[in-house]
Design a protein around this motif. Sequence first.
Motif, PDB file in Angstrom:
ATOM      1  N   LEU A   1      35.288 -55.771  12.516  1.00 49.31           N
ATOM      2  CA  LEU A   1      35.521 -55.189  13.846  1.00 49.31           C
ATOM      3  C   LEU A   1      35.919 -56.187  14.934  1.00 49.31           C
ATOM      4  CD1 LEU A   1      32.522 -52.650  13.995  1.00 49.31           C
ATOM      5  CD2 LEU A   1      34.907 -52.180  13.382  1.00 49.31           C
ATOM      6  N   LEU A   2      35.555 -57.461  14.770  1.00 50.78           N
ATOM      7  CA  LEU A   2      35.783 -58.417  15.856  1.00 50.78           C
ATOM      8  C   LEU A   2      36.851 -59.442  15.496  1.00 50.78           C
ATOM      9  CD1 LEU A   2      32.215 -59.239  17.267  1.00 50.78           C
ATOM     10  CD2 LEU A   2      33.900 -57.629  18.148  1.00 50.78           C
ATOM     11  N   GLU A   3      37.613 -59.797  16.539  1.00 52.32           N
ATOM     12  CA  GLU A   3      38.611 -60.857  16.404  1.00 52.32           C
ATOM     13  C   GLU A   3      38.002 -62.209  16.792  1.00 52.32           C
ATOM     14  OE1 GLU A   3      42.422 -61.933  15.284  1.00 52.32           O
ATOM     15  OE2 GLU A   3      41.789 -59.847  15.521  1.00 52.32           O
ATOM     16  N   TRP A   4      37.230 -62.180  17.891  1.00 56.53           N
ATOM     17  CA  TRP A   4      36.577 -63.391  18.373  1.00 56.53           C
ATOM     18  C   TRP A   4      35.149 -63.057  18.788  1.00 56.53           C
ATOM     19  CZ3 TRP A   4      39.051 -67.837  17.585  1.00 56.53           C
ATOM     20  CH2 TRP A   4      40.440 -67.825  17.500  1.00 56.53           C
ATOM     21  N   GLY A   5      34.256 -64.058  18.658  1.00 58.21           N
ATOM     22  CA  GLY A   5      32.875 -63.879  19.056  1.00 58.21           C
ATOM     23  C   GLY A   5      32.543 -64.684  20.310  1.00 58.21           C
ATOM     24  N   ALA A   6      31.261 -64.724  20.643  1.00 54.91           N
ATOM     25  CA  ALA A   6      30.797 -65.404  21.856  1.00 54.91           C
ATOM     26  C   ALA A   6      30.653 -66.900  21.606  1.00 54.91           C
ATOM     27  CB  ALA A   6      29.467 -64.810  22.304  1.00 54.91           C
ATOM     28  N   GLY A   7      30.815 -67.684  22.667  1.00 55.68           N
ATOM     29  CA  GLY A   7      30.703 -69.139  22.592  1.00 55.68           C
ATOM     30  C   GLY A   7      29.308 -69.617  22.976  1.00 55.68           C
TER      31      GLY A   7
ATOM     32  N   ASN B   1      39.115 -56.287  17.234  1.00 49.20           N
ATOM     33  CA  ASN B   1      40.401 -56.328  16.526  1.00 49.20           C
ATOM     34  C   ASN B   1      41.034 -54.940  16.539  1.00 49.20           C
ATOM     35  OD1 ASN B   1      39.024 -54.863  14.582  1.00 49.20           O
ATOM     36  ND2 ASN B   1      38.811 -56.587  13.167  1.00 49.20           N
ATOM     37  N   PHE B   2      42.176 -54.833  15.896  1.00 49.40           N
ATOM     38  CA  PHE B   2      42.919 -53.568  15.927  1.00 49.40           C
ATOM     39  C   PHE B   2      42.135 -52.438  15.281  1.00 49.40           C
ATOM     40  CE2 PHE B   2      45.858 -50.551  13.930  1.00 49.40           C
ATOM     41  CZ  PHE B   2      46.548 -50.114  15.042  1.00 49.40           C
TER      42      PHE B   2
ATOM     43  N   ILE C   1      35.777 -47.762  18.514  1.00 49.65           N
ATOM     44  CA  ILE C   1      34.447 -48.370  18.539  1.00 49.65           C
ATOM     45  C   ILE C   1      34.381 -49.348  19.717  1.00 49.65           C
ATOM     46  CG2 ILE C   1      32.772 -49.771  17.261  1.00 49.65           C
ATOM     47  CD1 ILE C   1      34.136 -48.763  14.687  1.00 49.65           C
ATOM     48  N   SER C   2      33.479 -49.111  20.636  1.00 47.43           N
ATOM     49  CA  SER C   2      33.400 -49.924  21.852  1.00 47.43           C
ATOM     50  C   SER C   2      32.621 -51.216  21.609  1.00 47.43           C
ATOM     51  CB  SER C   2      32.738 -49.135  22.986  1.00 47.43           C
ATOM     52  OG  SER C   2      31.364 -48.929  22.691  1.00 47.43           O
ATOM     53  N   ILE C   3      32.797 -52.156  22.524  1.00 46.69           N
ATOM     54  CA  ILE C   3      32.040 -53.415  22.459  1.00 46.69           C
ATOM     55  C   ILE C   3      30.546 -53.139  22.558  1.00 46.69           C
ATOM     56  CG2 ILE C   3      31.511 -55.529  23.724  1.00 46.69           C
ATOM     57  CD1 ILE C   3      33.981 -55.856  22.103  1.00 46.69           C
ATOM     58  N   ASP C   4      30.165 -52.196  23.432  1.00 37.01           N
ATOM     59  CA  ASP C   4      28.741 -51.885  23.586  1.00 37.01           C
ATOM     60  C   ASP C   4      28.141 -51.397  22.278  1.00 37.01           C
ATOM     61  OD1 ASP C   4      29.274 -52.506  26.198  1.00 37.01           O
ATOM     62  OD2 ASP C   4      28.248 -50.763  27.038  1.00 37.01           O
ATOM     63  N   GLN C   5      28.881 -50.558  21.539  1.00 42.18           N
ATOM     64  CA  GLN C   5      28.392 -50.072  20.248  1.00 42.18           C
ATOM     65  C   GLN C   5      28.209 -51.231  19.271  1.00 42.18           C
ATOM     66  OE1 GLN C   5      31.647 -47.051  20.002  1.00 42.18           O
ATOM     67  NE2 GLN C   5      30.068 -45.742  19.159  1.00 42.18           N
ATOM     68  N   ILE C   6      29.153 -52.175  19.278  1.00 40.67           N
ATOM     69  CA  ILE C   6      29.084 -53.312  18.359  1.00 40.67           C
ATOM     70  C   ILE C   6      27.876 -54.194  18.688  1.00 40.67           C
ATOM     71  CG2 ILE C   6      30.263 -55.421  17.617  1.00 40.67           C
ATOM     72  CD1 ILE C   6      32.926 -53.927  18.101  1.00 40.67           C
ATOM     73  N   VAL C   7      27.649 -54.451  19.983  1.00 38.69           N
ATOM     74  CA  VAL C   7      26.501 -55.276  20.372  1.00 38.69           C
ATOM     75  C   VAL C   7      25.194 -54.597  19.990  1.00 38.69           C
ATOM     76  CG1 VAL C   7      25.268 -56.281  22.334  1.00 38.69           C
ATOM     77  CG2 VAL C   7      27.751 -56.403  22.260  1.00 38.69           C
ATOM     78  N   LYS C   8      25.119 -53.292  20.209  1.00 37.79           N
ATOM     79  CA  LYS C   8      23.888 -52.572  19.836  1.00 37.79           C
ATOM     80  C   LYS C   8      23.641 -52.595  18.334  1.00 37.79           C
ATOM     81  CE  LYS C   8      23.978 -49.606  23.921  1.00 37.79           C
ATOM     82  NZ  LYS C   8      24.341 -48.290  24.483  1.00 37.79           N
TER      83      LYS C   8
END
Length: 321
Positions: free
Chosen positions: A254-260, A303-304, A311-318
């Motif tokens: 689901l993600l292209e880049w993560g947090a630093g 990502n695409f 799928i939102s960022i909030d859903q992915i973080v949860k």
Amino acid sequence: MRTFSSDKEAADALAASYRTLRQEIGKVIIGQDDVVRLVLTAVFSQGHCLLVGVPGLAKTLLIQTIADSLDLSFNRIQFTPDLMPSDIVGSETMNQQRDFQFVKGPVFANIVLADEINRTPPKTQAALLESMQEYAVTVAGKRYGLERPFFVLATQNPIEQEGTYPLPEAQLDRFMFNIELGYPSYEAELQIVKNTTSDKKPSVSKILHADEIQAYQQLVRRVPVADNVVEYAVNLVHKTRPNTERSPARINQLLEWGAGPRASQHLIVGAKCNALLNGKYSPDIEDVKAIALPILRHRLVRNFKAEAEGISIDQIVKEIL
């Protein structure tokens, strides 16, 4: 300024001041309890906030009220496409004696509201972001320090995207929190309409002063943290980085880049502050979870596949939490 015999006494005073602040701000701002909590957490953590919400949700009034209750200077900058860096940081002008003198811009305040920051080109955005990172501005080769505490709250309108200049990921990373404002509940809106359509104007008392806020900011840094809490925070950030040894298969999809690394730092400092504001002397994993979503929300790039599936960022973080 009050003096304390121990950090424990100072921590108790901070928790008491926070409760009083919430009561004072609540005289003007109805609802939005989570938003107020996060903004005050950022102030005591020496962080900056990005506030995303549709027009009319009292973003400007919220920050003005917080500035009043904290007895801090406040300036609002309305960002427009023709705004220049000198309109923010100031410029050198010639006086009557034909000498150049520096005239300070609106960034020289304790709290700066950057209204609709995505309305102005990158050159002007960068001028503000330098002051956020360095707590100083450079004009004509000379460096001018900003008065502490210094706190930037930038707003973005999520509806209109035509003619805007979205902040790049590297600059978004400088904001501690990305706070989303939702519509008020029916009951809260009833109260808002009653309060704002009468001739009564509630007054907000000044609870803390600049030197007290700086002392509390240093106190937050001194809070001890157990190793397992630090490990949890760093592991949480590592899980957001696709195709690494700690990333789950779902994140890789689901993600292209993560947090630093800034995310890990903000998680610990934010957890320390969250613990103090709730009357605890050391943070636990629950404190990290309490502030994880607004810290990670603007640091992950979908990502695409994730965008196509809605799928939102909030859903992915949860999911990660």
